[in-house]
Design a protein around this motif. Structure first.
Motif, short mmCIF file in Angstrom:
data_model
loop_
_atom_site.label_atom_id
_atom_site.label_comp_id
_atom_site.label_asym_id
_atom_site.label_seq_id
_atom_site.Cartn_x
_atom_site.Cartn_y
_atom_site.Cartn_z
N LEU A 147 63.10 40.37 -33.98
CA LEU A 147 61.78 39.79 -33.91
C LEU A 147 61.82 38.66 -34.21
CD1 LEU A 147 60.17 43.15 -35.42
CD2 LEU A 147 60.35 42.98 -32.75
N VAL A 148 62.20 38.26 -34.87
CA VAL A 148 61.62 37.22 -35.85
C VAL A 148 63.37 36.72 -37.14
CG1 VAL A 148 60.14 35.78 -36.79
CG2 VAL A 148 59.40 37.90 -36.82
N TRP A 150 64.22 34.16 -39.07
CA TRP A 150 63.20 33.22 -40.55
C TRP A 150 64.50 32.30 -41.17
CZ3 TRP A 150 58.25 31.69 -41.31
CH2 TRP A 150 57.31 32.58 -41.18
N TYR A 235 59.83 33.24 -33.30
CA TYR A 235 59.43 34.71 -32.92
C TYR A 235 59.72 34.48 -31.58
CZ TYR A 235 56.08 35.24 -37.14
OH TYR A 235 55.88 35.53 -38.22
N ILE A 240 56.68 40.63 -30.15
CA ILE A 240 55.22 40.74 -31.01
C ILE A 240 54.61 39.61 -30.54
CG2 ILE A 240 57.05 38.98 -32.15
CD1 ILE A 240 55.61 40.25 -35.08
#
Length: 249
Positions: A147-148, A150, A235, A240
């Motif tokens: 999803l992400v 980071w 993202y 999302i």
């Protein structure tokens, strides 16, 4: 006859109506107000008072956004992979009441962890001298899919211990990880934009090259207002949606 390069007015109107219908259907899908299965084309024509070509174009736009899928012989149905996350507080994706996915459906995969000399932009955002040591922590937030992505730069004087390679549950996210280390969190200052996925990010997020991504730059403070983290997050725009509640004044 039409002039070269100009779209006929009837096509322009059809495309405009299709986009409006797409927007209305998308809102229903993302907020859970739609039915388990989408209405038929006939029902959408009747309900929205538009032509069949408008309905078909709107549905194709939603297919391209991966919000619905068309199954031969069965019609059209919503997909269930898009997560809506409330970005109004320091709450992780998956915390109850914050997202349309909860708890054990979220996990984190560490990509790297180590101490580096802070790049100038990191030092500036953390209020540190240029080149001061910081921890760089790269990780993926995932459910069924990534999803992400980071990358966090954390002050090296926070007493943090390296997390495991795979950490399940929302408590393993940034907020839970820092609080478990005894850090009282303050506020996060966030800027959000959009970028195309470059080759490295596309590979890690299992996204297509140049796919649209939301990008966030975040500065997190502790309860005393001291900056403790500068982070950049990418993202998956097709997986999302970030939702905010805004107040005037």
């Amino acid at each position: 006859m039409t002039r070269l390069g100009l779209m006929p007015k009837y096509l322009e109107r059809r495309h405009h109506r299709a986009r409006l219908l797409r927007d209305m259907l998308r809102d229903e899908l993302l907020h859970g107000t739609g039915d388990a299965t989408l209405p038929s084309e006939d029902e959408l024509v009747r309900r929205h008072q538009v032509g069949r070509n408008v309905v078909r174009e709107a549905l194709e736009l939603l297919v391209s956004e991966r919000l619905i899928r068309r199954i031969r012989g069965q019609g059209t149905e919503p997909t269930s992979h898009v997560i809506v996350h409330q970005l109004n507080q320091l709450r992780a994706i998956g915390e109850p009441g914050q997202s349309t996915v909860e708890g054990s459906a979220i996990h984190y995969r560490k990509l790297s962890w180590g101490v580096i000399a802070s790049p100038p932009v990191v030092a500036e955002n953390l209020g540190l001298p240029a080149g001061a040591p910081v921890i760089r922590w790269e990780r993926l937030t995932a459910s069924r899919d990534p999803l992400v992505l980071w990358t966090s730069y954390l002050r090296s004087d926070l007493g943090l211990h390296e997390p495991g390679d795979e950490t399940p549950g929302v408590d393993a996210g940034t907020w839970g990880f820092l609080e478990a280390a005894g850090i009282r969190l303050g506020r996060a200052f966030v800027r959000t934009g959009a970028v195309p996925a470059d080759p490295a990010v596309a590979e890690l997020l299992d996204a297509e090259l140049a796919a649209p991504l939301l990008v966030q730059h975040r500065v997190l403070t502790d309860a005393d207002g001291r900056p403790i983290e500068f982070a950049i997050g990418y993202y998956r725009g097709d997986l999302i949606v970030l939702s905010n509640t805004l107040r005037r004044g």
